[in-house]
Design a protein around this motif. Structure first.
Motif, PDB file in Angstrom:
ATOM      1  N   GLY A 150       0.586  -1.580  -0.011  1.00 13.62           N
ATOM      2  CA  GLY A 150       0.060  -0.695   0.203  1.00 13.62           C
ATOM      3  C   GLY A 150       0.643   0.950  -0.018  1.00 13.62           C
ATOM      4  N   PRO A 151       0.352   2.893   0.581  1.00 16.52           N
ATOM      5  CA  PRO A 151       1.284   3.673   0.124  1.00 16.52           C
ATOM      6  C   PRO A 151       2.165   3.668   0.945  1.00 16.52           C
ATOM      7  N   ALA A 152       2.813   4.062   0.856  1.00 17.54           N
ATOM      8  CA  ALA A 152       4.108   4.381   2.034  1.00 17.54           C
ATOM      9  C   ALA A 152       4.153   5.613   3.430  1.00 17.54           C
ATOM     10  N   LEU A 153       4.369   4.817   4.371  1.00 16.98           N
ATOM     11  CA  LEU A 153       4.155   5.228   5.724  1.00 16.98           C
ATOM     12  C   LEU A 153       4.555   6.921   5.207  1.00 16.98           C
ATOM     13  N   VAL A 154       4.098   8.196   5.822  1.00 14.67           N
ATOM     14  CA  VAL A 154       4.923   9.298   6.309  1.00 14.67           C
ATOM     15  C   VAL A 154       5.124   9.215   6.865  1.00 14.67           C
ATOM     16  N   VAL A 155       6.580  10.250   7.543  1.00 16.13           N
ATOM     17  CA  VAL A 155       6.759  10.774   8.737  1.00 16.13           C
ATOM     18  C   VAL A 155       7.369  12.331   8.559  1.00 16.13           C
ATOM     19  N   LEU A 182      20.525   9.101  15.034  1.00 17.90           N
ATOM     20  CA  LEU A 182      19.783   9.889  13.717  1.00 17.90           C
ATOM     21  C   LEU A 182      18.593  11.239  14.330  1.00 17.90           C
ATOM     22  N   ALA A 183      17.956  11.689  13.753  1.00 19.07           N
ATOM     23  CA  ALA A 183      17.170  12.571  14.286  1.00 19.07           C
ATOM     24  C   ALA A 183      15.338  11.233  14.075  1.00 19.07           C
ATOM     25  N   VAL A 184      15.096  11.896  15.424  1.00 22.85           N
ATOM     26  CA  VAL A 184      13.805  11.095  15.837  1.00 22.85           C
ATOM     27  C   VAL A 184      13.091  10.613  13.923  1.00 22.85           C
ATOM     28  N   ALA A 185      13.221  11.695  12.762  1.00 20.96           N
ATOM     29  CA  ALA A 185      11.944  11.150  12.329  1.00 20.96           C
ATOM     30  C   ALA A 185      12.553   9.666  11.624  1.00 20.96           C
ATOM     31  N   ASP A 186      13.674   9.768  11.578  1.00 16.02           N
ATOM     32  CA  ASP A 186      14.757   8.715  10.459  1.00 16.02           C
ATOM     33  C   ASP A 186      15.085   7.355  11.349  1.00 16.02           C
ATOM     34  N   TYR A 187      14.874   7.568  12.489  1.00 18.96           N
ATOM     35  CA  TYR A 187      14.554   6.631  13.784  1.00 18.96           C
ATOM     36  C   TYR A 187      13.624   5.799  13.155  1.00 18.96           C
ATOM     37  N   VAL A 188      12.121   6.594  13.492  1.00 20.68           N
ATOM     38  CA  VAL A 188      11.146   6.080  12.729  1.00 20.68           C
ATOM     39  C   VAL A 188      10.828   5.384  11.818  1.00 20.68           C
ATOM     40  N   ALA A 189      11.481   6.351  10.265  1.00 24.30           N
ATOM     41  CA  ALA A 189      11.298   5.406   9.382  1.00 24.30           C
ATOM     42  C   ALA A 189      12.080   4.143   9.110  1.00 24.30           C
ATOM     43  N   ALA A 190      12.914   4.163   9.975  1.00 26.97           N
ATOM     44  CA  ALA A 190      14.098   2.503   9.494  1.00 26.97           C
ATOM     45  C   ALA A 190      13.778   1.905  10.215  1.00 26.97           C
ATOM     46  N   THR A 191      12.621   2.435  11.618  1.00 28.68           N
ATOM     47  CA  THR A 191      11.962   1.067  11.911  1.00 28.68           C
ATOM     48  C   THR A 191      10.445   0.471  11.225  1.00 28.68           C
ATOM     49  N   ALA A 192       9.625   1.592  11.030  1.00 29.96           N
ATOM     50  CA  ALA A 192       8.835   1.538   9.789  1.00 29.96           C
ATOM     51  C   ALA A 192       9.559  -0.156   8.671  1.00 29.96           C
ATOM     52  N   GLU A 193      10.603   0.368   8.453  1.00 32.60           N
ATOM     53  CA  GLU A 193      11.687  -0.143   6.885  1.00 32.60           C
ATOM     54  C   GLU A 193      11.789  -1.387   7.214  1.00 32.60           C
ATOM     55  N   ARG A 194      12.171  -1.610   8.879  1.00 33.58           N
ATOM     56  CA  ARG A 194      12.565  -2.772   8.979  1.00 33.58           C
ATOM     57  C   ARG A 194      11.295  -3.484   9.407  1.00 33.58           C
ATOM     58  N   LEU A 195       9.851  -3.769   9.501  1.00 35.15           N
ATOM     59  CA  LEU A 195       8.810  -4.100   9.823  1.00 35.15           C
ATOM     60  C   LEU A 195       7.839  -4.248   8.698  1.00 35.15           C
ATOM     61  N   GLY A 196       8.796  -3.312   7.668  1.00 34.17           N
ATOM     62  CA  GLY A 196       7.959  -4.099   6.094  1.00 34.17           C
ATOM     63  C   GLY A 196       7.402  -2.909   5.132  1.00 34.17           C
ATOM     64  N   LEU A 197       7.347  -1.978   6.406  1.00 32.80           N
ATOM     65  CA  LEU A 197       6.445  -0.666   5.351  1.00 32.80           C
ATOM     66  C   LEU A 197       7.661   0.885   4.427  1.00 32.80           C
ATOM     67  N   PRO A 198       7.075   0.492   3.818  1.00 28.07           N
ATOM     68  CA  PRO A 198       7.722   1.355   2.653  1.00 28.07           C
ATOM     69  C   PRO A 198       7.567   3.122   3.292  1.00 28.07           C
ATOM     70  N   THR A 199       8.767   4.061   3.449  1.00 34.06           N
ATOM     71  CA  THR A 199       8.307   4.664   4.298  1.00 34.06           C
ATOM     72  C   THR A 199       8.974   6.136   4.242  1.00 34.06           C
ATOM     73  N   ARG A 200       8.693   7.170   4.313  1.00 32.86           N
ATOM     74  CA  ARG A 200       9.216   8.838   3.325  1.00 32.86           C
ATOM     75  C   ARG A 200       9.220  10.009   4.090  1.00 32.86           C
ATOM     76  N   VAL A 201      10.097   9.966   4.256  1.00 35.67           N
ATOM     77  CA  VAL A 201      10.410  11.505   5.694  1.00 35.67           C
ATOM     78  C   VAL A 201      10.701  12.783   4.662  1.00 35.67           C
ATOM     79  N   VAL A 202       9.746  13.534   5.531  1.00 35.86           N
ATOM     80  CA  VAL A 202       9.251  14.654   4.585  1.00 35.86           C
ATOM     81  C   VAL A 202       9.166  15.484   5.368  1.00 35.86           C
ATOM     82  N   ASP A 203       8.841  17.468   4.740  1.00 38.20           N
ATOM     83  CA  ASP A 203       8.325  18.223   5.619  1.00 38.20           C
ATOM     84  C   ASP A 203       7.099  17.815   6.301  1.00 38.20           C
ATOM     85  N   LEU A 204       6.583  18.783   6.693  1.00 38.08           N
ATOM     86  CA  LEU A 204       5.081  19.426   6.635  1.00 38.08           C
ATOM     87  C   LEU A 204       4.534  19.907   5.793  1.00 38.08           C
TER      88      LEU A 204
END
Length: 403
Positions: A217-222, A240-262
């Motif tokens: 499905g759609p990539a998780l947005v952080v 890591l910045a907290v957003a990058d840590y959340v993204a890395a955790t999501a990817e390890r759980l199999g969720l494609p992820t994007r870190v973007v600005d607000l």
């Protein structure tokens, strides 16, 4: 190491290893355990490392093995694992149905394979020694599965292994002898490859998420709501910045992820699961105003790492956001709370999106789901809408998910 690396990152092995263990992470059912670890994977890794040490003849030159449970939570995971993949002689993937749908696990495999490009195909494949961790459906059989089963010579033991997978053999005392048999055969295979056909020292390609055939499905947005572009409230404890840590955790759980600005998150959130990391120091009113136009499935996490400087209590900020229709997540302060919360946070964002996000019919335009968020006025919810159904929060300060 032959490349310039005088100080390996925290958690990285300083020596070559016989094997690197790769597996698909699962979401812990309790917030009281270390994020992204699996008890039985840890147990198996330790058993295999012991078996490799017992079979090795170069034990003084090589460490037994490496897996990501050895990495300090605050380390740069991508860099640390790339370093470890660069030092391993054998790659041991734990095959399961989720393994082949997990972009991070497949990325580990591709990173290791980048070191094998100069070898003949048959020789290169010897450095990948798969394990059948969980049984695969009949339509999911792969050539690697046959290679995993070929480790076991005894027909009866092989049948138990094929039917149940090594995880069950590890867990159940009735299969203890079969488990030890597979463990011994696997250790001997790893040692034989590593000692007779060692890989030349080489740098693995930087680990990145590998595309998977079946999209989840759609990539998780952080995104973050703070004055700092690369917000690091736990500087000195997290690389890591907290957003990058959340993204890395999501990817390890199999969720494609994007870190973007607000601003980008506002454009993506109507079609994506979204997490907003909120600096509690921003203040409840400013936070409410900044997030007001986001869909109700967006999950905010209020972080008050330095709570002495926060004028408004983080709990009050969380309650304000809940009153605005967002799912309630208890705020976090200490780094261990944040680390325990992260896997549950990303899966909660996906669940909220699947429950309340837009519906994509086979043909035709996207159909928005009916909104349950109460109508708003400049002073807050008016109460004129139907109101939210009660959302049971997951509390990061407790030992288990309240859900």
């Amino acid at each position: 190491m032959t490349w310039s690396d005088p100080a390996p990152p925290r958690g990285a092995s300083r020596r070559e290893t016989y094997f690197f263990l790769s597996y698909a992470h699962s979401v812990p059912l309790s917030a009281g355990v270390r994020p992204d670890t699996d008890y039985w994977v840890n147990r198996f890794f330790n058993d295999l490392a012991t078996a490799v040490r017992n079979a090795a003849t170069r034990g003084g030159d090589l460490d037994a093995g490496f897996y990501d449970g050895q990495v300090s939570p605050g380390a740069d995971l991508r860099q640390t694992l790339t370093d470890a993949l660069s030092l391993a002689h054998v790659f041991v993937p734990l095959h399961s149905p989720n393994y082949f749908r997990n972009a991070w696990a497949l990325g580990e495999r591709e990173s290791f394979r980048s070191r094998l490009t100069r070898l003949a195909p048959a020789q290169a494949e010897r450095h990948l020694v798969p394990v059948l961790w969980l049984p695969l459906p009949s339509w999911g059989d792969r050539p690697e599965t046959t290679r995993a089963l070929d480790l076991v010579e005894d027909a009866n033991d092989r049948a138990d292994y094929a039917e149940n997978g090594l995880r069950a053999l590890c867990k159940l005392s009735a299969y203890h002898d079969q488990y030890l048999g597979v463990l011994d055969a696997l250790a001997k295979r790893i040692v034989t490859v590593a000692e007779r056909q060692p890989l030349a020292r080489s740098r693995a390609a930087t680990l990145s998420s590998h595309p998977v055939p079946d999209s989840v499905g759609p990539a998780l947005v952080v995104t973050t709501l703070t004055d700092h572009a690369r917000w690091r409230p736990y500087a000195g404890q997290h690389e890591l910045a907290v957003a990058d840590y959340v993204a890395a955790t999501a990817e390890r759980l199999g969720l494609p992820t994007r870190v973007v600005d607000l601003a980008a998150a506002r454009a993506l959130a109507p079609r994506s699961p979204t997490v907003v990391l909120v600096d509690a120091a921003t203040g409840a009113t400013a936070i409410r105003s900044a997030l007001d136009d986001l869909p109700r499935w967006v999950v905010p996490l209020v972080i008050a790492a330095d709570h002495e400087r926060v004028e408004t209590a983080p709990e009050s900020v969380s309650e304000t956001l809940q009153g605005a229709g967002f799912p309630r997540v208890m705020p976090v302060r200490a780094i261990d709370e944040f680390e325990r919360c992260t896997p549950l946070l990303v899966t909660e964002a996906r669940k909220q999106f699947l429950r309340y996000g837009p519906v994509d019919p086979p043909d035709g335009p996207v159909t928005p789901r009916p909104s349950l968020r109460p109508a708003r006025s400049p002073d807050g919810p008016t109460g004129s809408g139907p109101g939210l159904p009660p959302l049971r929060p997951f509390d990061t300060t407790r030992g288990k998910d309240e859900r």
